[in-house]
Scaffold this active site. Sequence first.
Site, PDB file in Angstrom:
ATOM      1  N   ASP B  56       0.888  -1.164  -0.002  1.00 42.84           N
ATOM      2  CA  ASP B  56       0.113   0.027   0.082  1.00 42.84           C
ATOM      3  C   ASP B  56       0.995   1.201  -0.070  1.00 42.84           C
ATOM      4  O   ASP B  56       2.040   1.344   0.437  1.00 42.84           O
ATOM      5  CB  ASP B  56      -0.858   0.101   1.230  1.00 42.84           C
ATOM      6  CG  ASP B  56      -2.311   0.825   1.023  1.00 42.84           C
ATOM      7  OD1 ASP B  56      -2.208   2.015   0.334  1.00 42.84           O
ATOM      8  OD2 ASP B  56      -3.235   0.126   1.420  1.00 42.84           O
ATOM      9  N   LYS B  80       0.267   4.203   5.848  1.00 41.64           N
ATOM     10  CA  LYS B  80      -0.538   3.225   6.505  1.00 41.64           C
ATOM     11  C   LYS B  80       0.480   1.979   6.783  1.00 41.64           C
ATOM     12  O   LYS B  80       0.276   1.409   7.615  1.00 41.64           O
ATOM     13  CB  LYS B  80      -1.717   2.846   5.388  1.00 41.64           C
ATOM     14  CG  LYS B  80      -2.768   3.799   5.373  1.00 41.64           C
ATOM     15  CD  LYS B  80      -3.950   3.199   4.605  1.00 41.64           C
ATOM     16  CE  LYS B  80      -5.065   4.220   4.359  1.00 41.64           C
ATOM     17  NZ  LYS B  80      -6.333   3.654   3.654  1.00 41.64           N
ATOM     18  N   ASN B 125     -10.241  -1.398  -5.795  1.00 41.20           N
ATOM     19  CA  ASN B 125     -10.602  -0.676  -7.113  1.00 41.20           C
ATOM     20  C   ASN B 125     -10.496  -1.932  -8.126  1.00 41.20           C
ATOM     21  O   ASN B 125      -9.651  -2.895  -8.174  1.00 41.20           O
ATOM     22  CB  ASN B 125      -9.614   0.225  -7.423  1.00 41.20           C
ATOM     23  CG  ASN B 125      -8.102  -0.141  -7.486  1.00 41.20           C
ATOM     24  OD1 ASN B 125      -7.657  -0.500  -8.566  1.00 41.20           O
ATOM     25  ND2 ASN B 125      -7.476   0.226  -6.476  1.00 41.20           N
ATOM     26  N   CYS B 182     -16.193   2.412  -2.425  1.00 41.53           N
ATOM     27  CA  CYS B 182     -16.487   2.796  -1.143  1.00 41.53           C
ATOM     28  C   CYS B 182     -16.601   4.439  -0.832  1.00 41.53           C
ATOM     29  O   CYS B 182     -17.240   4.826  -0.137  1.00 41.53           O
ATOM     30  CB  CYS B 182     -15.828   2.117  -0.124  1.00 41.53           C
ATOM     31  SG  CYS B 182     -15.765   0.294   0.011  1.00 41.53           S
ATOM     32  N   CYS B 318     -13.556  15.450  -8.097  1.00 44.17           N
ATOM     33  CA  CYS B 318     -14.670  14.942  -7.790  1.00 44.17           C
ATOM     34  C   CYS B 318     -14.360  14.215  -6.383  1.00 44.17           C
ATOM     35  O   CYS B 318     -13.041  14.870  -5.844  1.00 44.17           O
ATOM     36  CB  CYS B 318     -15.660  13.719  -8.494  1.00 44.17           C
ATOM     37  SG  CYS B 318     -14.369  12.208  -8.754  1.00 44.17           S
TER      38      CYS B 318
END
Lengths: 80, 356
Positions: B56, B80, B125, B182, B318
């Site tokens: 990640d 993370k 994704n 999500c 967005c």
Amino acid sequence: MKVLLFGIAKDIIGASEFEVPAQPKHPSTVKELKDVLVVLFPEFGTLSSLAIAINSEYAEENALLHSTDEIAIIPPVSGG
Amino acid sequence: MNLERYTRQTQLKEFGLEAQKKLSEAKVLVIGAGGLGVPALTYLNAMGVGTLGIVDSDVVSLSNLHRQVSYYENEVGESKVSSLIKKLQAQNSATNLIPHHTFLSTENALAIIAAYDVVLDASDNFPTRYLVNDACVILKKPFVYGALHSFEGQVSVFNFEDGPTYRCIFPTMPNPAEIPNCNENGVLGVVPGIIGNLQALEVVKVITGIGEALSGKFLLFDGLSQNYRKINFKKVAGNDAIIHLKDSYEFSCEIGGSAITSQELTELLKKEDLQVIDVRTDAEYQQFHLEEAIHIPLSALERKLEAINYSKDIYVICQSGIRSQKAIQLIGAFKPNATLINVDGGMNKLNRYALR
């Protein structure tokens, strides 16, 4: 003919189950069922990938449907 | 291996010392340290999996905390993987924890996955999910799939002992406009905890051979009704014959046009007066927005195309960077010569840098 809805399919129809109208006639294949859904709910037309199960078995487009079958519509989901 | 530590599971006669030894020798790669990865890693680590790799490159954000329960308020903005490894090391000092500070890509997927026995797909994704599938097929590695949609989850074990793969149930990748993720759709905090733990259970079954792995079975979980339903599906010929990764796993509708990261946008905004179009809903816009943004919700965009100044560059933003791609397609179709720039990661990423 009862259809169980998952993921975005549930959001489109706004319920977790849907009774496919018998008129003008019951869809006889998975392909016909998909076509009926697009007519009733045009948003289904935008879904390029949609798995269908008949009585808990994955079904191909040409699989035959019977009025007593339990059908599940399973769109892919991506969240994690 | 400290035997006392695992007594409560080795005393299970179906599990025993033999299965514990298999766990201690196993190398598991978890792709994604988010809603699914956090619970899966916490339990795999507690149960004594010998080697755990984590892929990640994201940082903790405030809107992660309701479901990614190993991250704390004072860690917002931190890596993370680093934050999680610190806790996993304290939880079980015997585990060999391997950080991969990157997102999975066509360049690194095969090299990273090759070093592990089992992959747990905890990504968020479609491009990553299809990349994981194809890389695991090429390398002949089993992978445990889990994915979420609001109150629902899906779990399966793919490419295990000659079993079916992800492409046997979903042959082709959907485009981003049709399935929300999500970040756009929302997810109830506890649901990824349930699905991530179901994935951890399947990983243990794959490694140790206990029980019956969910291979050829696709589990659907609905949290609102507490229904679990299993769909049987078969291997589709040809899906295991992948020998090369695709050149790109980006969405096919993604225009070849340019993009910048949210961070780059914030830097640019300090220096220049940019035209930024925010295509989120009214509710999202009200919550927070860039001062400079012109608000045109995606649903109203077709009617308001004239409100855009086409002599200037058009930055479109967005929430997560996906609807903005759709907006760019729409604007591009109306004015093919417009200079359109997608803000990758959207307000989710921007939030961390600009609004924290």
